[in-house]
Design a protein around this motif. Structure first.
Motif, PDB file in Angstrom:
ATOM      1  N   LEU A  33      51.961 -68.469 -22.922  1.00  0.00           N
ATOM      2  CA  LEU A  33      53.123 -68.279 -22.063  1.00  0.00           C
ATOM      3  C   LEU A  33      53.250 -66.787 -21.793  1.00  0.00           C
ATOM      4  N   ARG A  34      53.204 -66.380 -20.530  1.00  0.00           N
ATOM      5  CA  ARG A  34      53.192 -64.963 -20.185  1.00  0.00           C
ATOM      6  C   ARG A  34      54.507 -64.558 -19.535  1.00  0.00           C
ATOM      7  N   LEU A  35      55.146 -63.558 -20.121  1.00  0.00           N
ATOM      8  CA  LEU A  35      56.411 -62.997 -19.640  1.00  0.00           C
ATOM      9  C   LEU A  35      56.183 -61.568 -19.178  1.00  0.00           C
ATOM     10  N   VAL A  36      56.647 -61.250 -17.977  1.00  0.00           N
ATOM     11  CA  VAL A  36      56.617 -59.873 -17.495  1.00  0.00           C
ATOM     12  C   VAL A  36      57.994 -59.263 -17.730  1.00  0.00           C
ATOM     13  N   LEU A  37      58.042 -58.237 -18.568  1.00  0.00           N
ATOM     14  CA  LEU A  37      59.292 -57.536 -18.849  1.00  0.00           C
ATOM     15  C   LEU A  37      59.521 -56.424 -17.833  1.00  0.00           C
ATOM     16  N   ASN A  38      60.763 -55.956 -17.780  1.00  0.00           N
ATOM     17  CA  ASN A  38      61.106 -54.910 -16.821  1.00  0.00           C
ATOM     18  C   ASN A  38      60.335 -53.626 -17.084  1.00  0.00           C
ATOM     19  N   GLU A 233      51.873 -72.165 -28.595  1.00  0.00           N
ATOM     20  CA  GLU A 233      51.205 -71.510 -29.709  1.00  0.00           C
ATOM     21  C   GLU A 233      51.127 -70.001 -29.552  1.00  0.00           C
ATOM     22  N   ARG A 234      51.178 -69.521 -28.326  1.00  0.00           N
ATOM     23  CA  ARG A 234      50.947 -68.098 -28.089  1.00  0.00           C
ATOM     24  C   ARG A 234      51.813 -67.646 -26.920  1.00  0.00           C
ATOM     25  N   VAL A 235      52.370 -66.445 -27.063  1.00  0.00           N
ATOM     26  CA  VAL A 235      53.181 -65.819 -26.013  1.00  0.00           C
ATOM     27  C   VAL A 235      52.677 -64.400 -25.806  1.00  0.00           C
ATOM     28  N   GLU A 236      52.680 -63.967 -24.562  1.00  0.00           N
ATOM     29  CA  GLU A 236      52.312 -62.587 -24.258  1.00  0.00           C
ATOM     30  C   GLU A 236      53.404 -61.946 -23.408  1.00  0.00           C
ATOM     31  N   PHE A 237      53.807 -60.733 -23.802  1.00  0.00           N
ATOM     32  CA  PHE A 237      54.602 -59.859 -22.940  1.00  0.00           C
ATOM     33  C   PHE A 237      53.612 -58.949 -22.223  1.00  0.00           C
ATOM     34  N   GLU A 254      49.872 -66.864 -12.347  1.00  0.00           N
ATOM     35  CA  GLU A 254      49.131 -65.973 -13.246  1.00  0.00           C
ATOM     36  C   GLU A 254      50.009 -65.504 -14.395  1.00  0.00           C
ATOM     37  N   VAL A 255      51.314 -65.462 -14.163  1.00  0.00           N
ATOM     38  CA  VAL A 255      52.302 -65.272 -15.214  1.00  0.00           C
ATOM     39  C   VAL A 255      53.332 -66.380 -15.052  1.00  0.00           C
ATOM     40  N   VAL A 509      63.227 -65.271 -13.122  1.00  0.00           N
ATOM     41  CA  VAL A 509      62.550 -66.323 -12.369  1.00  0.00           C
ATOM     42  C   VAL A 509      61.399 -66.851 -13.217  1.00  0.00           C
ATOM     43  N   TRP A 510      61.197 -68.166 -13.176  1.00  0.00           N
ATOM     44  CA  TRP A 510      60.113 -68.753 -13.955  1.00  0.00           C
ATOM     45  C   TRP A 510      59.482 -69.911 -13.177  1.00  0.00           C
TER      46      TRP A 510
END
Length: 533
Positions: A33-38, A233-237, A254-255, A509-510
């Motif tokens: 799961l990919r999160l783009v932070l500010n 199982e896995r998360v990425e910032f 892509e995210v 937004v997701w």
């Protein structure tokens, strides 16, 4: 609009028009799961680091004793229960059974006491709670007692504080031995995810794995409360500086999640059936402002601070963000976020009609002699950068001698918490954004809660505010506290402790295939799973 901006927008528009990437169902479930932070993550300690990005990181790996639910109510989280004595002065807290840290050690009452003390030496609300505390002691491995020396009506609210700085629980061996301004040497929490330090690229990528030792509550997830079940199982910032590329990345899959939807792309995203925009408002909204270093001349002079207050034209500042009109509140003058419990109009008459001419006059009255003002501009923040550019222009028009130093937010945040003279890396002004969570309570509000604490770099101290804060702390009745909060706002605005730039929504937004997303006001990544397409 510059050529570079036009090219980026053209590229982003092209990508947004492209069809989303098709991903096989099995592969979709295995993907992180990919999160783009500010902004990029640099600081890993939620007590030493006062940034939202550090808060977001910390909710992944740490847990809290008490948590706020989606209605703004406080519930036990790591705690099984709490009991309050008849006189309201003694609180007995009992931990849930079987809680463990990520290193396998059990979570004990000693860890809780040490963590509360460390947080309480740093946070505005925490400092006031500790000052009112007569004794904080363990009873047994799962029980500890907080005994007040005087009435303090916000014990539960303090321990359940949802945003910067949050009283997360960490091992006593770290909390009891590390000063609150120094980052801890290890990241050991009892939260739903594990931080994979060997895969961390500071400012670029942060990687987490599901924590097999975590024991979620049995209740459904609700806001920050309830069962924090890690379903991936896995998360990425990941850090992605260009807003257009962020928008294109989430549209193409892509995210998965953007902390803030790029404002220029909100209308397009609202029409995209593959995307969901957050609806949370009030506490979840953004409030821009400017942090003033009261330790550094010329801002030890209230007239100079009021001059800064006069350059804060909310209409122009919010317009610079490009926020759609239905997401903007330029009319909001409350020092507490509008739409929250303590919203007030008290004392706002002096900020209703801002004027550069008035700012010039205040500088003249103050005897301003063209002293250098170091303005830290966080160019990598899509939210802060536009606000800062308007402030710079209006300060120059008012006649302020600016030394503009542009860098990334994380670098400026490190300087922000220091007190160096200007010629040794110090600072004068820094544009910032907060959420309604951070501004909603007077004791955590940056324009009130740090009064005369000598605990934060802005360093204001108004003796007239101190007894009013003490009345607020001791008042058990919420309606009466609201009246006192209005008095505190009036005093803070008179001193121009923290001039505001206006309130607006900048929704997350997701991807629509994400199920179980909790729309709270900042990223919550437990309870999320992907539906197969």
């Amino acid at each position: 609009m510059g050529l570079g901006t036009r090219l980026r927008k053209t590229l982003a528009a092209t990508l947004l028009a492209a069809a989303p990437l098709a991903v096989p169902a099995a592969q979709a479930q295995d993907r992180p799961l990919r999160l783009v932070l500010n902004v990029g993550l640099q600081t890993l300690d939620p007590i030493a680091g006062p940034s939202f990005v550090t808060r977001n990181f910390s909710y992944m790996v740490f847990d809290t004793l008490i948590a706020m639910d989606g209605k703004g109510e406080y519930r036990p989280q790591m705690l099984d229960n709490w009991r309050i004595s008849d006189d309201g002065l003694t609180y007995t807290f009992t931990l849930r059974e079987g809680l463990e840290f990520s290193d396998g050690a059990p979570v004990t009452a000693e860890d809780c006491v040490a963590s509360i003390r460390r947080w309480g030496a740093r946070d505005s609300l925490g400092r006031r709670l500790i000052a009112a505390t007569k004794d904080l002691r363990t009873v047994d491995a799962r029980t500890f007692v907080l005994e007040l020396g005087r009435p303090f009506g916000l014990v539960i609210e303090a321990l359940g504080k949802p945003s910067v700085q949050v009283p997360f629980i960490m091992p006593a061996r770290l909390a009891a031995t590390t000063p609150p301004t120094t980052p801890v040497s290890e990241v050991v929490g009892s939260g739903p995810f594990l931080f994979l330090r060997d895969q961390w690229i500071p400012g670029e990528r942060t990687v987490f794995a599901r924590n097999p030792r975590y024991r979620p509550r049995s209740e459904p997830a609700d806001g920050l409360a309830g069962g924090k079940v890690a379903k991936v199982e896995r998360v990425e910032f990941v850090n992605m500086g260009d807003p257009g590329l962020r928008a294109a990345a989430v549209q193409r899959g892509e995210v998965d999640y953007l902390e803030y939807a790029p404002i220029d792309y909100i209308r397009n995203m609202q029409r995209d059936r593959n995307l969901v925009l957050a609806r949370a408002r009030g506490y979840a909204e953004i409030v821009g402002g400017i942090s003033i270093n009261h330790h550094q001349p010329p801002f030890d002079n209230v007239l100079v601070r009021r001059a800064v207050q006069q350059i804060m034209d909310r209409q122009e500042l919010i317009a610079a963000e490009g926020v759609p009109t239905d997401l903007a509140r330029p009319e909001c003058l409350s020092l507490y976020a509008c739409g929250t419990f303590y919203e007030s109009a008290a004392g706002t008459e002096q900020t209703r009609d801002t004027s550069i001419a008035r700012a010039r006059e205040l500088l003249r009255q103050a005897g301003y002699r063209n002293e250098r003002v170091v303005f830290l501009q966080p160019a990598d923040s899509a939210l802060i950068n536009p606000i800062g550019l308007v402030m710079l222009d209006r300060l120059k028009q008012a006649g302020v001698n600016l030394d503009v130093q542009t860098s990334d937010w994380s670098s400026h945040a490190q300087r922000w918490i220091q007190r160096q003279p200007l010629d040794q890396g110090g600072w004068s002004l820094l544009p910032v954004v907060y959420t309604g969570f951070d501004l909603a309570n007077p004791l955590s509000n940056p324009g009130i809660g740090y009064n005369c604490t000598n605990n934060q770099p802005w360093g204001y101290c108004d003796p007239a505010m101190t007894p009013v804060i003490e009345r607020f702390e001791a008042e058990p009745d919420a309606a009466r506290r609201r009246e006192i909060a209005g008095e505190l706002q009036r005093l803070s605005l008179q001193q121009a402790n923290f001039p505001l730039a206006g309130q607006f929504a900048s929704p997350a937004v997701w991807r629509a295939e994400l199920k179980g997303v909790i729309d709270f006001g900042f990223p919550i990544l437990w309870n999320i799973e992907r539906s197969a397409r």
